[in-house]
Design a protein around this motif. Sequence first.
Motif, PDB file in Angstrom:
ATOM      1  N   ALA A   1    -146.316  -6.893  39.187  1.00  0.00           N
ATOM      2  CA  ALA A   1    -146.099  -6.156  37.935  1.00  0.00           C
ATOM      3  C   ALA A   1    -145.482  -7.069  36.882  1.00  0.00           C
ATOM      4  CB  ALA A   1    -145.204  -4.945  38.186  1.00  0.00           C
ATOM      5  N   HIS A   2    -144.555  -7.894  37.299  1.00  0.00           N
ATOM      6  CA  HIS A   2    -143.916  -8.792  36.340  1.00  0.00           C
ATOM      7  C   HIS A   2    -144.912  -9.838  35.825  1.00  0.00           C
ATOM      8  CE1 HIS A   2    -140.946 -10.968  34.156  1.00  0.00           C
ATOM      9  NE2 HIS A   2    -141.088 -12.061  34.902  1.00  0.00           N
TER      10      HIS A   2
ATOM     11  N   TRP B   1    -143.542  -5.630  42.722  1.00  0.00           N
ATOM     12  CA  TRP B   1    -142.792  -5.874  41.488  1.00  0.00           C
ATOM     13  C   TRP B   1    -143.075  -7.275  40.944  1.00  0.00           C
ATOM     14  CZ3 TRP B   1    -141.171  -2.618  38.191  1.00  0.00           C
ATOM     15  CH2 TRP B   1    -140.820  -1.316  38.600  1.00  0.00           C
TER      16      TRP B   1
ATOM     17  N   GLU C   1    -136.471  -5.493  38.107  1.00  0.00           N
ATOM     18  CA  GLU C   1    -136.862  -4.790  39.337  1.00  0.00           C
ATOM     19  C   GLU C   1    -137.407  -5.773  40.382  1.00  0.00           C
ATOM     20  OE1 GLU C   1    -136.461  -1.518  40.320  1.00  0.00           O
ATOM     21  OE2 GLU C   1    -135.220  -1.426  38.529  1.00  0.00           O
ATOM     22  N   SER C   2    -138.135  -6.753  39.938  1.00  0.00           N
ATOM     23  CA  SER C   2    -138.635  -7.785  40.852  1.00  0.00           C
ATOM     24  C   SER C   2    -137.458  -8.517  41.491  1.00  0.00           C
ATOM     25  CB  SER C   2    -139.514  -8.777  40.086  1.00  0.00           C
ATOM     26  OG  SER C   2    -139.897  -9.837  40.910  1.00  0.00           O
TER      27      SER C   2
ATOM     28  N   THR D   1    -137.918  -4.929  32.375  1.00  0.00           N
ATOM     29  CA  THR D   1    -137.825  -4.024  33.526  1.00  0.00           C
ATOM     30  C   THR D   1    -138.521  -4.627  34.745  1.00  0.00           C
ATOM     31  OG1 THR D   1    -137.767  -2.112  32.063  1.00  0.00           O
ATOM     32  CG2 THR D   1    -138.363  -1.699  34.355  1.00  0.00           C
ATOM     33  N   SER D   2    -139.713  -5.142  34.553  1.00  0.00           N
ATOM     34  CA  SER D   2    -140.431  -5.717  35.700  1.00  0.00           C
ATOM     35  C   SER D   2    -139.683  -6.929  36.251  1.00  0.00           C
ATOM     36  CB  SER D   2    -141.862  -6.084  35.330  1.00  0.00           C
ATOM     37  OG  SER D   2    -141.894  -7.108  34.360  1.00  0.00           O
ATOM     38  N   GLU D   3    -139.058  -7.702  35.384  1.00  0.00           N
ATOM     39  CA  GLU D   3    -138.297  -8.869  35.825  1.00  0.00           C
ATOM     40  C   GLU D   3    -137.076  -8.445  36.632  1.00  0.00           C
ATOM     41  OE1 GLU D   3    -136.171 -12.890  34.040  1.00  0.00           O
ATOM     42  OE2 GLU D   3    -136.756 -11.289  32.670  1.00  0.00           O
TER      43      GLU D   3
ATOM     44  N   SER E   1    -142.246  -7.929  31.403  1.00  0.00           N
ATOM     45  CA  SER E   1    -141.234  -7.116  30.716  1.00  0.00           C
ATOM     46  C   SER E   1    -139.863  -7.327  31.366  1.00  0.00           C
ATOM     47  CB  SER E   1    -141.607  -5.636  30.788  1.00  0.00           C
ATOM     48  OG  SER E   1    -141.477  -5.154  32.103  1.00  0.00           O
TER      49      SER E   1
END
Length: 135
Positions: A103-104, A100, A115-116, A111-113, A109
């Motif tokens: 991904a961030h 994650w 979820e990370s 969401t990535s922030e 994004s």
Amino acid sequence: MNGERGLTKYLALLVVIAIGVTAGNLLSTWITMKVVEHQMEQALVGISNEVTTQMNKVQRETSVLRAKARAESEALESRRRQQRLADKTGAALARACEEWQRAHEEFKSYTSETESAKHCGRLERYLTTGAVPRR
């Protein structure tokens, strides 16, 4: 008359001697009291200094023991964290956190922030407490 004068002289001399003896006794008692008072003050100063010295010694020893205990506690916590990171749950949580985070970095994004933060928070809670997070 002569006899009365002699008697008066002796009585006056007796009174002077009695006053002198009384004054001497009172002066002697006062001097003794002052000497004892001084000795007591000196003893109290000595005792106070010894108590202060002992308290300082105890405080130093306590500080050393606290520092040792803190270092041992930190070392134990570090070993526990390393063990948890190396086990199956810790490895899976670390992998999810890293994925994650990557991904961030790539997408930046919301969401990535979130979820990370969520997955890395789960990893940190597991490493800190050993409690397995719910899915």
